[in-house]
Design a protein around this motif. Structure first.
Motif, short mmCIF file in Angstrom:
data_model
loop_
_atom_site.label_atom_id
_atom_site.label_comp_id
_atom_site.label_asym_id
_atom_site.label_seq_id
_atom_site.Cartn_x
_atom_site.Cartn_y
_atom_site.Cartn_z
N TYR A 27 -54.23 -29.87 -28.04
CA TYR A 27 -53.93 -31.06 -28.82
C TYR A 27 -53.65 -32.15 -27.80
O TYR A 27 -52.67 -32.10 -27.06
CB TYR A 27 -52.68 -30.87 -29.67
N ALA A 30 -50.25 -35.18 -28.10
CA ALA A 30 -49.63 -34.84 -29.37
C ALA A 30 -48.11 -34.73 -29.31
O ALA A 30 -47.45 -34.78 -30.33
CB ALA A 30 -50.21 -33.53 -29.89
N VAL A 31 -47.55 -34.55 -28.10
CA VAL A 31 -46.12 -34.33 -27.96
C VAL A 31 -45.52 -35.54 -27.23
O VAL A 31 -45.74 -35.72 -26.04
CB VAL A 31 -45.82 -33.03 -27.17
N ASP A 32 -44.78 -36.35 -27.99
CA ASP A 32 -44.20 -37.57 -27.42
C ASP A 32 -42.72 -37.62 -27.77
O ASP A 32 -42.28 -38.46 -28.54
CB ASP A 32 -44.94 -38.80 -27.96
N SER A 38 -38.50 -31.45 -28.68
CA SER A 38 -39.69 -30.60 -28.81
C SER A 38 -39.27 -29.16 -29.07
O SER A 38 -39.82 -28.49 -29.95
CB SER A 38 -40.53 -30.65 -27.53
N GLU A 39 -38.29 -28.70 -28.31
CA GLU A 39 -37.81 -27.33 -28.47
C GLU A 39 -37.27 -27.10 -29.89
O GLU A 39 -37.57 -26.08 -30.52
CB GLU A 39 -36.72 -27.05 -27.43
N PHE A 42 -40.26 -26.95 -32.31
CA PHE A 42 -40.95 -25.66 -32.20
C PHE A 42 -40.14 -24.56 -32.89
O PHE A 42 -40.69 -23.75 -33.64
CB PHE A 42 -41.21 -25.30 -30.74
N ALA A 70 -46.39 -27.00 -23.84
CA ALA A 70 -46.31 -28.44 -24.07
C ALA A 70 -46.09 -29.09 -22.71
O ALA A 70 -45.11 -28.77 -22.03
CB ALA A 70 -45.16 -28.77 -25.02
N VAL A 72 -44.66 -31.53 -20.48
CA VAL A 72 -43.55 -32.47 -20.60
C VAL A 72 -43.46 -33.43 -19.42
O VAL A 72 -42.79 -34.45 -19.51
CB VAL A 72 -42.20 -31.73 -20.82
N GLY A 93 -47.85 -34.87 -22.57
CA GLY A 93 -48.14 -35.15 -23.97
C GLY A 93 -49.12 -34.18 -24.61
O GLY A 93 -49.20 -34.09 -25.83
N LEU A 95 -50.61 -30.49 -25.72
CA LEU A 95 -50.08 -29.19 -26.15
C LEU A 95 -51.23 -28.20 -26.11
O LEU A 95 -52.26 -28.43 -26.73
CB LEU A 95 -49.52 -29.26 -27.57
N LEU A 153 -46.25 -27.96 -34.12
CA LEU A 153 -45.87 -29.36 -34.31
C LEU A 153 -45.75 -29.76 -35.78
O LEU A 153 -44.84 -30.49 -36.14
CB LEU A 153 -46.90 -30.29 -33.64
#
Length: 167
Positions: A27, A30-32, A38-39, A42, A70, A72, A93, A95, A153
């Motif tokens: 992805y 996708a992780v911002d 985030s943890e 998840f 992910a 980071v 960002g 995943l 996510l």
């Protein structure tokens, strides 16, 4: 989710089984959010047993569980699928969702490279390195790896469920 998703289906080679039908997924961007958020996200979607660190610089895989990474911090060039697999460039960002049996290796990374990893239902992970003796056992374990209950996510209606035909 407003991101592109790369699908990478990898073939076994007699040492690295990869997964017979589940593709690795990336992805993109996708992780911002901070690591702790985030943890928590998840965990909410039943991906836990988390850790923060790098990716080994040798080919390895997990036969009893799927894994997410992910990104980071930083960026990296990872090899998926063993020596004959596919090289992917990833950055903060992204995943990566790695099915059980799919080999992965860090070929290069920035000094600040870090991932947040997690496993469905907090499964413990085994470590296999492509030794021929591990191969048959891994082939029998991969199909029994617990299927995720949700996309890490976006939960039960996230793209993972459709892409892995688990909806």
């Amino acid at each position: 989710m407003n991101t592109s998703i790369d699908r990478i289906l990898l073939e076994e080679d007699g040492y690295y089984p990869n997964h017979p039908f589940l593709p690795a997924l990336i992805y993109r961007q996708a992780v911002d959010m901070p690591i702790d958020e985030s943890e928590q996200l998840f965990k909410k979607h039943r991906w836990s047993n988390t850790w923060v660190g790098g990716v080994f610089d040798y080919h390895h895989y997990h036969s009893r569980t799927h894994e997410i990474l992910a990104l980071v911090e930083g960026s990296a060039r990872l090899k998926l699928g063993g020596p004959n697999g596919r090289t992917v460039d990833v950055k903060k960002g992204d995943l990566i969702i790695i099915p059980a049996g799919v080999a992965h290796k860090n070929e290069w990374a920035t000094d600040d490279f870090q991932v947040l990893a997690a496993y469905p239902f907090g499964e413990s992970f085994d470590l296999k390195t492509g030794d021929k003796e591990e191969y048959e056992e891994a082939l029998s374990q991969i199909p029994d790896a617990p299927a995720p209950a949700a996309d890490p996510l976006l939960g039960e209606n996230g793209p993972l469920m459709e892409l892995w035909n688990r909806s």
